[in-house]
Design an enzyme around this catalytic site. Structure first.
Site, PDB file in Angstrom:
ATOM      1  N   GLU A 131     -14.817   5.870  17.898  1.00 15.65           N
ATOM      2  CA  GLU A 131     -13.992   4.659  17.910  1.00 15.65           C
ATOM      3  C   GLU A 131     -14.694   3.589  18.748  1.00 15.65           C
ATOM      4  O   GLU A 131     -15.040   3.831  19.905  1.00 15.65           O
ATOM      5  CB  GLU A 131     -12.624   4.973  18.520  1.00 15.65           C
ATOM      6  CG  GLU A 131     -11.785   3.754  18.869  1.00 15.65           C
ATOM      7  CD  GLU A 131     -10.590   4.094  19.744  1.00 15.65           C
ATOM      8  OE1 GLU A 131     -10.001   3.162  20.303  1.00 15.65           O
ATOM      9  OE2 GLU A 131     -10.243   5.286  19.867  1.00 15.65           O
ATOM     10  N   THR A 174      -8.334  -0.628  19.797  1.00  9.47           N
ATOM     11  CA  THR A 174      -7.635  -1.813  20.330  1.00  9.47           C
ATOM     12  C   THR A 174      -7.427  -2.835  19.208  1.00  9.47           C
ATOM     13  O   THR A 174      -7.690  -4.036  19.353  1.00  9.47           O
ATOM     14  CB  THR A 174      -8.370  -2.435  21.533  1.00  9.47           C
ATOM     15  OG1 THR A 174      -8.844  -1.397  22.394  1.00  9.47           O
ATOM     16  CG2 THR A 174      -7.437  -3.339  22.334  1.00  9.47           C
ATOM     17  N   GLY A 219     -12.563   8.682  26.356  1.00 10.99           N
ATOM     18  CA  GLY A 219     -13.337   7.476  26.619  1.00 10.99           C
ATOM     19  C   GLY A 219     -14.422   7.686  27.650  1.00 10.99           C
ATOM     20  O   GLY A 219     -15.404   8.391  27.419  1.00 10.99           O
ATOM     21  N   LYS A 261      -0.780   8.113  17.916  1.00  9.34           N
ATOM     22  CA  LYS A 261      -1.488   8.321  19.176  1.00  9.34           C
ATOM     23  C   LYS A 261      -0.498   8.282  20.340  1.00  9.34           C
ATOM     24  O   LYS A 261       0.175   7.275  20.550  1.00  9.34           O
ATOM     25  CB  LYS A 261      -2.546   7.224  19.302  1.00  9.34           C
ATOM     26  CG  LYS A 261      -3.031   6.873  20.675  1.00  9.34           C
ATOM     27  CD  LYS A 261      -4.019   5.716  20.561  1.00  9.34           C
ATOM     28  CE  LYS A 261      -4.125   4.921  21.829  1.00  9.34           C
ATOM     29  NZ  LYS A 261      -5.115   3.848  21.716  1.00  9.34           N
ATOM     30  N   ARG A 317     -16.118   2.054  24.665  1.00 14.07           N
ATOM     31  CA  ARG A 317     -15.532   0.824  25.191  1.00 14.07           C
ATOM     32  C   ARG A 317     -16.547   0.149  26.120  1.00 14.07           C
ATOM     33  O   ARG A 317     -17.003   0.741  27.107  1.00 14.07           O
ATOM     34  CB  ARG A 317     -14.243   1.121  25.963  1.00 14.07           C
ATOM     35  CG  ARG A 317     -13.496  -0.132  26.427  1.00 14.07           C
ATOM     36  CD  ARG A 317     -12.243   0.232  27.217  1.00 14.07           C
ATOM     37  NE  ARG A 317     -11.325   1.049  26.446  1.00 14.07           N
ATOM     38  CZ  ARG A 317     -10.469   0.562  25.557  1.00 14.07           C
ATOM     39  NH1 ARG A 317     -10.413  -0.741  25.324  1.00 14.07           N
ATOM     40  NH2 ARG A 317      -9.657   1.376  24.904  1.00 14.07           N
TER      41      ARG A 317
END
Length: 211
Positions: free
Chosen positions: A41, A76, A185, A136, A18
């Site tokens: 991801e 997202t 993350g 999730k 991210r």
């Protein structure tokens, strides 16, 4: 060639990128891969079209450079357009913080893996009935391990993954509680280390996860 779901289930961990720019992505993914993590991801930004464009660029770069060695997905994912754009870029799975039936159905129409986010047992079952492959649980650390244990008692047929507040110290707790895996993350894909070019430190962080 292993399927995307097989890679996610076997490896148990998805690293969440991210806010990492595409120009640092190959080195970041290589460090994660060297540390034993092969599911990545890359998240869209709901606030910034520029960041979202860079997300698509990063996904394309990962797919082109690493091929089948890395299972790359988009995070997202909030809209059908996000699904289509990410699919065109090479994303193999779509991860969302929420349940959106149109997003789930478009993901499945394109033959990709759907991983929407849920909080309650009702949401988990509804998402699965809409076609989700994995659900999730988010935010997992807020829900807690005891919550996971409680809902995996009656909900044994739905693969669940824990996301939010996961780190090397608690990841296995969530797997033992009944999740098939976790996503991590900033505790793993550390922006400060990446911006400093310390990819060896990213590799070492990845190696801390023994799932």
């Amino acid at each position: 060639m292993k399927s995307t779901i097989d890679m996610i289930v076997e490896n148990k961990l998805v690293a969440i990128s991210r806010g990492i720019s595409s120009d640092k992505m190959i080195n970041t993914v290589q460090a994660l891969k060297d540390g034993g993590i092969v599911c990545i991801e890359v998240t869209f930004s709901a606030k910034s079209e520029e960041i979202s464009r860079d997300t698509l660029k990063a996904i394309s770069m990962i797919k082109e450079y690493f091929g089948d060695d890395i299972a790359v997905g988009a995070g997202t994912v909030l809209t059908v357009d996000n699904v289509r754009q990410a699919a065109d870029a090479g994303a193999q799975y779509m991860i969302s913080p929420n349940i959106n039936e149109e997003v789930i159905k478009e993901t499945k129409r394109l033959g990709l893996v759907s991983i929407p986010g849920a909080f309650t047992p009702t949401e988990v079952i509804n998402a699965y009935n809409m076609g989700a492959d994995i659900v999730k649980l988010f935010p997992a650390a807020v829900l807690g391990v005891e919550y996971i244990k409680a809902i995996t008692g009656p909900i044994t047929h739905i693969p669940l993954t824990a996301v939010g507040g996961i780190h090397a110290g608690n990841a296995n707790d969530f797997i033992r509680a009944g999740c098939i895996g976790v996503s991590v993350g900033g505790n793993l894909v550390n922006k400060k280390l990446i911006d400093a070019g310390d990819f060896e430190a990213i590799k070492k962080l990845a190696q801390e996860y023994k799932l």
